[in-house]
Design a protein around this motif. Structure first.
Motif, PDB file in Angstrom:
ATOM      1  N   LEU A 294       0.796  -1.228   0.000  1.00  8.86           N
ATOM      2  CA  LEU A 294       0.000   0.000   0.000  1.00  8.86           C
ATOM      3  C   LEU A 294       0.829   1.279   0.000  1.00  8.86           C
ATOM      4  CD1 LEU A 294      -2.939  -0.738   2.471  1.00  8.86           C
ATOM      5  CD2 LEU A 294      -2.813  -1.110   0.003  1.00  8.86           C
ATOM      6  N   TYR A 295       0.296   2.258  -0.709  1.00  7.00           N
ATOM      7  CA  TYR A 295       0.706   3.658  -0.591  1.00  7.00           C
ATOM      8  C   TYR A 295      -0.617   4.395  -0.455  1.00  7.00           C
ATOM      9  CZ  TYR A 295       3.760   7.693  -1.217  1.00  7.00           C
ATOM     10  OH  TYR A 295       4.492   8.846  -1.009  1.00  7.00           O
ATOM     11  N   PRO A 296      -1.182   4.414   0.754  1.00 10.03           N
ATOM     12  CA  PRO A 296      -2.615   4.694   0.947  1.00 10.03           C
ATOM     13  C   PRO A 296      -3.061   6.110   0.596  1.00 10.03           C
ATOM     14  CG  PRO A 296      -1.479   4.541   3.057  1.00 10.03           C
ATOM     15  CD  PRO A 296      -0.490   4.146   2.019  1.00 10.03           C
ATOM     16  N   PRO A 297      -4.016   6.261  -0.334  1.00  9.47           N
ATOM     17  CA  PRO A 297      -4.575   7.584  -0.629  1.00  9.47           C
ATOM     18  C   PRO A 297      -5.427   8.120   0.519  1.00  9.47           C
ATOM     19  CG  PRO A 297      -5.779   5.897  -1.823  1.00  9.47           C
ATOM     20  CD  PRO A 297      -4.611   5.214  -1.181  1.00  9.47           C
ATOM     21  N   THR A 298      -5.707   7.273   1.516  1.00 14.41           N
ATOM     22  CA  THR A 298      -6.417   7.739   2.707  1.00 14.41           C
ATOM     23  C   THR A 298      -5.624   8.814   3.449  1.00 14.41           C
ATOM     24  OG1 THR A 298      -5.464   5.845   3.884  1.00 14.41           O
ATOM     25  CG2 THR A 298      -7.717   5.610   3.070  1.00 14.41           C
ATOM     26  N   MET A 299      -4.360   9.015   3.055  1.00 19.14           N
ATOM     27  CA  MET A 299      -3.557  10.078   3.672  1.00 19.14           C
ATOM     28  C   MET A 299      -4.228  11.448   3.489  1.00 19.14           C
ATOM     29  SD  MET A 299      -0.308  10.512   1.049  1.00 19.14           S
ATOM     30  CE  MET A 299       0.159   8.796   1.053  1.00 19.14           C
ATOM     31  N   ALA A 300      -5.011  11.600   2.410  1.00 21.52           N
ATOM     32  CA  ALA A 300      -5.697  12.881   2.187  1.00 21.52           C
ATOM     33  C   ALA A 300      -6.779  13.098   3.231  1.00 21.52           C
ATOM     34  CB  ALA A 300      -6.288  12.926   0.786  1.00 21.52           C
ATOM     35  N   ALA A 301      -7.480  12.035   3.608  1.00 23.82           N
ATOM     36  CA  ALA A 301      -8.481  12.139   4.673  1.00 23.82           C
ATOM     37  C   ALA A 301      -7.817  12.487   5.992  1.00 23.82           C
ATOM     38  CB  ALA A 301      -9.254  10.833   4.793  1.00 23.82           C
ATOM     39  N   SER A 302      -6.679  11.850   6.264  1.00 24.68           N
ATOM     40  CA  SER A 302      -5.940  12.150   7.498  1.00 24.68           C
ATOM     41  C   SER A 302      -5.423  13.580   7.491  1.00 24.68           C
ATOM     42  CB  SER A 302      -4.782  11.165   7.666  1.00 24.68           C
ATOM     43  OG  SER A 302      -5.258   9.842   7.817  1.00 24.68           O
ATOM     44  N   ALA A 303      -5.043  14.075   6.304  1.00 25.94           N
ATOM     45  CA  ALA A 303      -4.577  15.463   6.206  1.00 25.94           C
ATOM     46  C   ALA A 303      -5.696  16.431   6.566  1.00 25.94           C
ATOM     47  CB  ALA A 303      -4.070  15.746   4.792  1.00 25.94           C
ATOM     48  N   ILE A 304      -6.924  16.125   6.174  1.00 27.11           N
ATOM     49  CA  ILE A 304      -8.068  16.955   6.548  1.00 27.11           C
ATOM     50  C   ILE A 304      -8.255  16.927   8.066  1.00 27.11           C
ATOM     51  CG2 ILE A 304     -10.581  17.231   6.367  1.00 27.11           C
ATOM     52  CD1 ILE A 304      -9.053  18.103   3.856  1.00 27.11           C
ATOM     53  N   ASP A 305      -8.124  15.747   8.675  1.00 26.16           N
ATOM     54  CA  ASP A 305      -8.230  15.636  10.133  1.00 26.16           C
ATOM     55  C   ASP A 305      -7.189  16.503  10.823  1.00 26.16           C
ATOM     56  OD1 ASP A 305     -10.322  13.852   9.975  1.00 26.16           O
ATOM     57  OD2 ASP A 305      -9.075  12.070  10.230  1.00 26.16           O
TER      58      ASP A 305
END
Length: 349
Positions: A294-305
């Motif tokens: 994985l290189y998770p695109p969920t990092m963008a959601a975490s960046a919003i958090d």
């Protein structure tokens, strides 16, 4: 629009905690455990799902011309919608450096509370990151890092070296009992540092397995077409090998086409990034593709958090510190048939 007082904004930018000199003196001179317990009890509030202070977040990323980048935008938008106290000002993505700088300057002029930026070119956009910070707007630098840590308050991104390392260890464990095992590598763009990091991690992992030798490496361009063409060349040059690591699941679609056309099924394949198509193929178990790193695109959601926490002057749940971290590197998990159902919802299209 709600604004953060100047003194508070300086604290957000430079990580200073509002602790009195007397409190610091007590913490430094007292040996009593009860004082340490009180310090822990007096931790700053942390961000949670409960509505709080209204925060306007500006989001600027590159053009979504790749499945992973499109997933970055989708994750940011969906996460922002989760919070009633967040307003997301999102720009039209661009790979043109000058255009992206102009978009970020527009967000600065709008006086957003926090900026989240995934730069098309981290070095080229460093100055606009510095401009935002100097204007009192904290920046969450997403993935492609700015050239100066002064250009951002927090960096969050993937672990390219860790991708290669974990791919190499997975392949190593599968082949550890095979004598004179051979592996090949289908890399990404060689002029990108991330590609070099992925290869370095892969090579370092293989050093733990003296029975394994990397016999070929071919660089592709992160596209389906390049993946197919470069994989065909690898297959023609290497009549026999035991494992393939492909850096990117998008180019992996093309690689799998070339493998099918060649009628080859005598090796195992590990992908990279975590596309939904790759995870579905792993789950089906009807191809050479057995895992993806994985290189998770969920990092963008975490960046919003993280941006929301910054805008509200809060810390991160589970940590004792008053401030959010200055950097956060995500883990590159290996997805196999055993755990694919857990990760499938995060797969990008």
């Amino acid at each position: 629009m709600a604004r953060t007082p100047a003194t508070s904004r300086r604290a957000l930018l430079f990580g200073t905690a509002a602790v009195s000199a007397g409190a610091l003196l007590t913490a430094c001179t007292s040996n009593e455990p009860k004082n340490q317990e009180k310090a822990a009890d007096n931790a700053a509030p942390v961000a949670d799902d409960k509505p709080g202070k209204a925060v306007t977040i500006g989001f600027a990323g590159p053009q979504a011309d790749h499945g992973w980048l499109n997933a970055i935008n989708d994750n940011a938008k969906s996460r922002a919608k989760k919070y009633s106290d967040v307003t997301l000002e999102i720009t039209e993505g661009s790979n043109d450096t000058a255009q992206q700088i102009g978009q970020i300057q527009t967000l600065i002029n709008k006086k957003v509370d926090v900026l989240v930026v995934l730069p098309a070119d981290g070095k080229a956009l460093t100055q606009v990151g510095l401009q935002a910070m100097r204007a009192g707007i904290p920046v969450v630098n997403l993935d492609r890092v700015f050239a100066s840590p002064q250009a951002y308050r927090c960096w969050i991104g993937g672990d390219n070296y860790g991708m290669g390392l974990n791919a190499g260890h997975y392949i190593g464990e599968q082949l550890k009992d095979k004598k004179n095992a051979k592996v090949v590598e289908l890399a990404g763009l060689d002029n990108l540092e991330l590609t070099q990091q992925r290869t370095r991690g892969f090579d370092d992992a293989l050093k733990n397995y003296p029975n394994i030798k990397k016999v070929a490496r071919q660089a592709a361009d992160f596209t389906v077409e390049s993946g197919q063409a470069k994989m065909a060349q690898l297959l023609q040059a290497q009549s026999q090998f035991d494992a393939l690591w492909n850096h990117d699941d998008d180019q992996g679609v093309g690689a799998l086409r070339a493998i099918d056309q060649a009628g080859r099924d005598d090796f195992l394949m590990v992908g990279g990034a975590g596309a939904k198509s790759a995870m579905e193929a792993i789950k089906a178990g009807n191809s050479v593709l057995k895992a993806t790193v994985l290189y998770p695109p969920t990092m963008a959601a975490s960046a919003i958090d993280l941006a929301r926490a910054l805008g509200q002057g809060k810390g991160v749940g589970g940590l004792a510190e008053f401030e959010i971290p200055s950097s956060l590197t995500l883990y590159s998990a290996v997805v196999t048939k055993d755990n694919v159902d857990q990760y499938l919802p995060t797969g990008f299209i």
